[in-house]
Design an enzyme around this catalytic site. Structure first.
Site, PDB file in Angstrom:
ATOM      1  N   TRP A 155     -14.608 -49.560  15.912  1.00  0.00           N
ATOM      2  CA  TRP A 155     -13.898 -49.323  14.823  1.00  0.00           C
ATOM      3  C   TRP A 155     -12.120 -48.774  14.440  1.00  0.00           C
ATOM      4  O   TRP A 155     -13.029 -47.894  14.862  1.00  0.00           O
ATOM      5  CB  TRP A 155     -14.759 -49.125  13.184  1.00  0.00           C
ATOM      6  CG  TRP A 155     -15.935 -49.630  13.148  1.00  0.00           C
ATOM      7  CD1 TRP A 155     -16.345 -50.795  13.764  1.00  0.00           C
ATOM      8  CD2 TRP A 155     -16.004 -49.215  11.589  1.00  0.00           C
ATOM      9  NE1 TRP A 155     -17.215 -51.799  12.255  1.00  0.00           N
ATOM     10  CE2 TRP A 155     -17.069 -50.967  11.545  1.00  0.00           C
ATOM     11  CE3 TRP A 155     -16.570 -48.771  10.809  1.00  0.00           C
ATOM     12  CZ2 TRP A 155     -18.377 -50.947  10.816  1.00  0.00           C
ATOM     13  CZ3 TRP A 155     -17.700 -49.374   8.924  1.00  0.00           C
ATOM     14  CH2 TRP A 155     -18.398 -49.699   9.639  1.00  0.00           C
ATOM     15  N   ARG A 159      -1.697 -51.361  14.677  1.00  0.00           N
ATOM     16  CA  ARG A 159      -1.143 -52.344  13.362  1.00  0.00           C
ATOM     17  C   ARG A 159      -1.075 -54.275  13.810  1.00  0.00           C
ATOM     18  O   ARG A 159      -1.282 -54.197  15.303  1.00  0.00           O
ATOM     19  CB  ARG A 159       0.579 -52.548  14.080  1.00  0.00           C
ATOM     20  CG  ARG A 159       1.113 -52.739  15.276  1.00  0.00           C
ATOM     21  CD  ARG A 159       2.121 -51.673  15.505  1.00  0.00           C
ATOM     22  NE  ARG A 159       3.586 -52.520  16.538  1.00  0.00           N
ATOM     23  CZ  ARG A 159       4.529 -51.712  17.081  1.00  0.00           C
ATOM     24  NH1 ARG A 159       4.302 -50.771  17.189  1.00  0.00           N
ATOM     25  NH2 ARG A 159       4.934 -52.069  18.353  1.00  0.00           N
ATOM     26  N   GLN A 176      -7.249 -47.452  24.687  1.00  0.00           N
ATOM     27  CA  GLN A 176      -7.895 -47.902  23.253  1.00  0.00           C
ATOM     28  C   GLN A 176      -9.404 -47.945  23.654  1.00  0.00           C
ATOM     29  O   GLN A 176      -9.498 -48.780  24.649  1.00  0.00           O
ATOM     30  CB  GLN A 176      -6.825 -47.777  22.124  1.00  0.00           C
ATOM     31  CG  GLN A 176      -5.661 -47.490  22.189  1.00  0.00           C
ATOM     32  CD  GLN A 176      -5.708 -45.877  21.431  1.00  0.00           C
ATOM     33  OE1 GLN A 176      -6.480 -45.629  20.961  1.00  0.00           O
ATOM     34  NE2 GLN A 176      -5.215 -45.039  22.844  1.00  0.00           N
ATOM     35  N   HIS A 177     -10.298 -47.765  22.937  1.00  0.00           N
ATOM     36  CA  HIS A 177     -11.853 -48.582  23.227  1.00  0.00           C
ATOM     37  C   HIS A 177     -11.011 -49.931  22.179  1.00  0.00           C
ATOM     38  O   HIS A 177     -12.139 -51.165  23.332  1.00  0.00           O
ATOM     39  CB  HIS A 177     -12.529 -47.712  21.895  1.00  0.00           C
ATOM     40  CG  HIS A 177     -13.109 -47.112  22.478  1.00  0.00           C
ATOM     41  ND1 HIS A 177     -12.703 -45.351  22.009  1.00  0.00           N
ATOM     42  CD2 HIS A 177     -13.653 -45.835  23.295  1.00  0.00           C
ATOM     43  CE1 HIS A 177     -14.119 -44.705  22.378  1.00  0.00           C
ATOM     44  NE2 HIS A 177     -13.604 -44.360  23.894  1.00  0.00           N
ATOM     45  N   ALA A 208     -11.592 -44.485  11.714  1.00  0.00           N
ATOM     46  CA  ALA A 208     -11.170 -45.504  13.300  1.00  0.00           C
ATOM     47  C   ALA A 208      -9.802 -45.185  13.402  1.00  0.00           C
ATOM     48  O   ALA A 208      -9.539 -45.475  14.503  1.00  0.00           O
ATOM     49  CB  ALA A 208     -10.817 -46.437  12.250  1.00  0.00           C
ATOM     50  N   MET A 210      -9.646 -41.716  15.030  1.00  0.00           N
ATOM     51  CA  MET A 210      -9.668 -40.569  15.338  1.00  0.00           C
ATOM     52  C   MET A 210     -10.240 -40.796  17.160  1.00  0.00           C
ATOM     53  O   MET A 210     -10.744 -42.058  16.933  1.00  0.00           O
ATOM     54  CB  MET A 210     -11.423 -39.781  14.616  1.00  0.00           C
ATOM     55  CG  MET A 210     -11.915 -38.468  15.034  1.00  0.00           C
ATOM     56  SD  MET A 210     -12.469 -37.962  13.671  1.00  0.00           S
ATOM     57  CE  MET A 210     -12.995 -36.242  14.564  1.00  0.00           C
ATOM     58  N   GLU A 218     -17.315 -45.552  15.822  1.00  0.00           N
ATOM     59  CA  GLU A 218     -16.592 -45.008  14.553  1.00  0.00           C
ATOM     60  C   GLU A 218     -18.429 -44.885  13.182  1.00  0.00           C
ATOM     61  O   GLU A 218     -18.104 -44.040  12.676  1.00  0.00           O
ATOM     62  CB  GLU A 218     -16.030 -45.315  14.433  1.00  0.00           C
ATOM     63  CG  GLU A 218     -14.602 -44.946  14.587  1.00  0.00           C
ATOM     64  CD  GLU A 218     -14.719 -46.459  16.159  1.00  0.00           C
ATOM     65  OE1 GLU A 218     -14.057 -45.765  17.437  1.00  0.00           O
ATOM     66  OE2 GLU A 218     -16.194 -47.107  16.301  1.00  0.00           O
ATOM     67  N   GLU A 267       7.968 -46.724  13.385  1.00  0.00           N
ATOM     68  CA  GLU A 267       6.442 -45.222  14.076  1.00  0.00           C
ATOM     69  C   GLU A 267       6.631 -44.532  13.735  1.00  0.00           C
ATOM     70  O   GLU A 267       7.847 -43.447  12.996  1.00  0.00           O
ATOM     71  CB  GLU A 267       6.209 -45.715  15.679  1.00  0.00           C
ATOM     72  CG  GLU A 267       6.341 -46.920  16.642  1.00  0.00           C
ATOM     73  CD  GLU A 267       4.807 -47.010  16.226  1.00  0.00           C
ATOM     74  OE1 GLU A 267       3.995 -46.042  15.935  1.00  0.00           O
ATOM     75  OE2 GLU A 267       4.067 -48.093  16.443  1.00  0.00           O
TER      76      GLU A 267
END
Length: 477
Positions: A155, A159, A176-177, A208, A210, A218, A267
């Site tokens: 989770w 964007r 990222q996962h 989500a 973290m 998550e 951003e």
């Protein structure tokens, strides 16, 4: 929403508002004036009853309770401090995860559209900043994705920009996962099933976003954090489970290759990049939602907004948990909102010399630097300051004073090169392109007692405790 209303920290915007820039401008203005969270009830081109909540976890409009929106999102009293919030999340990391439980149905199934009827027409898809590459439908929602073998469900927040009513695109960033899960599907030549969740438990975006370690789901950590399992329901068209109490759920598939132009978007650094990038595209196969749903939106930019509050606090909590697990005498960690989370402050126990006899301050900072390099949050760190815990790093005035008076111009600098998030604004274009750059950890610790140690001159530190109590009791400015 009821809790925010009781605090006087939400305001209904009942006039007609244009989602093209006007809504984003109002939300940005609310951040910068510390106004109540705007709840938009009438938006041009948006179906009647559909609402948008702006600035859901920004700083509160009540200066006595600046973190009320954050605290309430996490089920804590509105009055808690930043340090208490970080401790609350870090403590939950030490508890066993609580897996979600499946239920038959939930509010997110009150309206179901599948196949040709599954469209984002009538939903809010705002242009948030002048200079954005398109209309962004996801700024505070959670993407649900599972590995092809079903062993890991992620989770996450990233964007997502609208291409049209049936197609989307968004950042799928290496490291990222979400990217790791997507790569597994892409290597099989199969599009990745996804679900995009808006709303749900107010603590969900904090979890989500973290940087949890590999293998930690998550959903289970959210259960540990809230003290109860997340109730989930099965999606309509993909084999995924989503929070039953969500406001809106979008289902579909993510393409196997970068086939769409995404961005740029304003951003968390406070800048709008000049260029976008090629990213995979999402198709929309189903949409389910509550009656009169509320779609939360964040308008990132110059601090302070939700990236700095939610991501900064979650980042600090994960680092605190990681350093304590490494046996280091850390009191707290804080990512100052005003630094756009480019800085991190770590305070260590006043008895660290007794706990680690014979260690110099430089050696302690080296140990902290080495431990940070094994934390998944490491990619987000640029400058880390190590201070004594007589300082409350969540108090920006106190932190700046401590850095000005304890950070030597040339000594105590511990630097190594490591992986970075290319969006971090302090790095050069070459460093951003290579996703690698220098990271500093700075020794701002006071000398040992008897070796020129400074004594603070303040109300709290310069007067006897009984006199402080008497002054507090009898003197009202």
């Amino acid at each position: 929403m009821d809790a925010l209303a009781e605090c006087g920290d939400v305001i209904c915007v009942d006039r007609l508002v244009d989602p093209c820039l006007e809504m984003g401008a109002i939300i940005r203005r609310s951040y910068e004036t510390r106004s109540p969270a705007p709840l938009f009830t009438r938006l041009t081109g948006v179906a009647a009853g559909h609402r948008v909540l702006g600035a859901p976890a920004a700083l509160s409009s009540d200066p006595r309770r600046p973190l009320a929106r954050v605290a309430l999102s996490l089920g804590l009293p509105a009055e808690v401090t930043g340090r208490q919030i970080v401790e609350h999340i870090a403590e939950a990391r030490r508890r066993p995860t609580v897996p979600p439980v499946e239920v038959a149905t939930g509010p997110c199934k009150e309206n179901i559209r599948v196949g040709p009827r599954a469209s984002l027409e009538g939903f809010p898809a705002p242009l948030l900043h002048l200079g954005d590459g398109g209309r962004y439908i996801n700024t505070w929602g959670t993407i649900v994705a599972c590995t092809p073998d079903g062993t890991f469900t992620n989770w996450s927040i990233a964007r997502i920009m609208m291409i049209d009513e049936k197609r989307l695109t968004g950042l799928v960033a290496p490291g990222q996962h979400l990217h790791k899960v997507w790569r597994q599907w892409a290597e099989l030549g199969r599009p990745m099933p996804y679900a995009l969740v808006q709303g749900g438990d107010p603590a969900l975006p904090f979890v989500a976003g973290m940087p949890l370690p590999d293998g930690v789901e998550e959903a289970g950590f959210l259960g540990a954090l809230t003290g109860k399992p997340v109730e989930v329901v099965r999606c309509e068209t993909v084999d995924l489970m989503v929070p039953a109490n969500a406001e809106i759920v979008i289902e579909g598939y993510l393409s196997t290759s970068p086939d769409a132009d995404e961005g740029p978007m304003g951003e968390f650094t406070g800048y709008i990049p000049q260029h976008g990038s090629k990213q995979p595209s999402y198709t929309v196969e189903a949409v389910t939602h509550r009656h009169d749903p509320i779609w939360p939106h964040v308008v990132e930019g110059q601090p302070v907004d939700e990236f700095h509050t939610a991501s900064g606090i979650s980042l600090a909590a994960e680092i605190l948990s990681h350093l304590r697990a490494a046996g280091l005498p850390v009191s707290t960690v804080w990512a100052p909102f005003e630094s756009a989370t480019h800085w991190t402050a770590i305070t260590v126990s006043g008895t660290w010399r007794e706990q680690l006899p014979g260690l110099t301050s430089g050696e302690l900072v080296e140990r902290i630097k080495d431990a940070l390099a094994t934390c998944r949050a490491y990619v987000l760190l640029t400058r880390t300051f190590v201070l004594d815990d007589d300082i409350d790093p969540s108090n920006i005035s106190e932190l700046i004073w401590a850095l000005a008076t304890r950070w030597h111009p040339t000594e105590g600098h511990h630097v190594r090169t490591g992986p970075i998030v290319p969006l971090l604004a302090c790095y050069s274009p070459a460093e951003q392109a290579s996703a690698s750059g220098p990271k500093g950890v700075y020794d701002c610790l006071l000398p040992e007692p008897g070796q020129g140690r400074l004594v603070r001159s303040s109300f709290q530190h310069g007067y006897p405790a009984d006199l402080q109590q008497e002054v507090v009791r009898t003197w009202t400015p």
